[in-house]
Design an enzyme around this catalytic site. Structure first.
Site, PDB file in Angstrom:
ATOM      1  CB  THR A  30      -1.019   0.129   1.346  1.00  0.00           C
ATOM      2  OG1 THR A  30      -0.213   0.158   2.516  1.00  0.00           O
ATOM      3  CG2 THR A  30      -1.693  -1.108   1.165  1.00  0.00           C
ATOM      4  CG  LEU A  42      -5.584   6.148  -1.870  1.00  0.00           C
ATOM      5  CD1 LEU A  42      -6.244   6.194  -3.293  1.00  0.00           C
ATOM      6  CD2 LEU A  42      -6.200   6.964  -0.981  1.00  0.00           C
ATOM      7  CG  HIS A  43      -3.280   2.239   3.910  1.00  0.00           C
ATOM      8  ND1 HIS A  43      -1.746   1.830   3.809  1.00  0.00           N
ATOM      9  CD2 HIS A  43      -3.141   3.478   4.463  1.00  0.00           C
ATOM     10  CE1 HIS A  43      -1.121   2.830   4.435  1.00  0.00           C
ATOM     11  NE2 HIS A  43      -1.911   3.668   4.907  1.00  0.00           N
ATOM     12  CG  ASP A  44      -8.495   0.271   3.949  1.00  0.00           C
ATOM     13  OD1 ASP A  44      -7.747  -0.320   4.542  1.00  0.00           O
ATOM     14  OD2 ASP A  44      -9.136   1.157   4.767  1.00  0.00           O
TER      15      ASP A  44
END
Length: 312
Positions: free
Chosen positions: A194, A240-242
């Site tokens: 991520t 933008l991890h998720d």
């Protein structure tokens, strides 16, 4: 056929972008959202989940409130990252769609028992409390899960909430240990991947210029979210991890990783919540997760742009 998924979430600006990506993608059939305490307390995460659904024009989706604390210990939250509401950056009205009846854990259990075995993927993008509680309460559902695709953990990047631990795992390592030991196929979108998915000013401004309401919302969230990473890491954008977890379901070829063994540290004085990832396969323990490390960043953001542009 579209993949049936349940998104388990603690919104969170990056959770919000992930949910929008899922709702904009015909490859995915979102059966419902389950909220968990994490980035902010449950009273805010369940309301934020409903706000996001309404923003996307999907007030028909069931949103269930789940666990308001980890399985052991006190709740740790991340207002220092996401702001007091969890969705700081834009002002959204209070949701008008009601919470769905029933606890999130019961929704997960009931859905997995109702749907064909192996047809539902769980996508937890917050702490794993709801998922682990469902597995503990109803062991029969574990074999019915197609896969768990989660955002959490790290190896090369190590921690973002402590020197050793990533936030989602750190909040409830006991829950993470249950999920990682469950035998369900796992895909792990770790900080290692991520942190390669950084926003850019060009992309944020392109979102802001979209002639819909979701694009400017994403830009506003990103404006707020980026300030933390600029101050902490000196980066030009924010990870933008998720959305990486959702994108892997849609375009897995954008990612590279390795099937490895991952254990969760629940007792360490300095390492509680650490994902002990055997990247070099030195322990001899059986692999239990596909641990993602690389992503085609430009293709990922092109996918986000294309899909968010189709929303209201």
């Amino acid at each position: 056929m579209a993949q049936k998924i349940i998104i388990d979430t603690d919104p969170g600006q990056d959770d919000a972008v992930a949910i929008l990506l899922a709702l904009a993608s015909p490859e995915l059939d979102v059966l419902g959202l389950t909220a968990v305490a994490g980035n902010v307390p449950l009273s805010l995460t369940e309301a934020n989940a409903r706000r996001i659904c309404e923003l996307a024009g999907r007030s028909d989706l069931p949103v269930h409130a789940g666990c308001d604390r980890p399985m052991a210990g006190d709740l740790v939250t991340a207002e220092h990252v996401h702001g007091q509401t969890g969705l700081d950056g834009i002002a959204l009205p209070d949701p008008t769609m009601p919470l769905a009846d029933g606890h999130a854990v019961d929704f997960i259990i009931d859905t997995l028992r109702r749907e064909e075995p192996g047809s539902v993927t769980l996508v937890p993008i917050g702490p794993l409390t709801n998922i682990a509680t469902a597995f503990e309460r109803a062991p029969d559902i574990v074999s019915r899960v197609a896969r768990v695709v989660l955002m959490g953990g790290a190896y090369f990047e190590v921690g973002n909430i402590t020197p050793a631990a990533e936030f989602n795992i750190y909040v409830d390592p006991e829950a993470a240990a249950i999920v990682f030991a469950s035998g369900v196929p796992l895909t792990v979108a770790s900080l290692d991947v991520t942190h390669r998915a950084l926003t850019s000013r060009e992309w944020v401004e392109a979102m802001r210029s979209l002639p819909n309401r979701c694009g400017p919302a994403v830009a506003g969230w990103t404006d707020f979210f980026e300030r933390y990473d600029r101050e902490k890491y000196g980066s030009l954008g924010a990870p933008l991890h998720d959305p990486c977890a959702i994108a892997w379901l849609i375009r897995p070829e954008l990612f590279e990783g390795r099937e490895i063994n991952v254990e969760i540290e629940t007792e360490g004085r300095f390492t509680r919540g650490m994902t002990v990832a055997d990247w070099w396969r030195v322990t001899g323990r059986d692999a239990n997760a596909l641990f993602l490390r690389e992503v085609d960043r430009d293709a990922l953001f092109a996918l986000l742009s294309d899909r968010i542009a189709t929303l209201p």
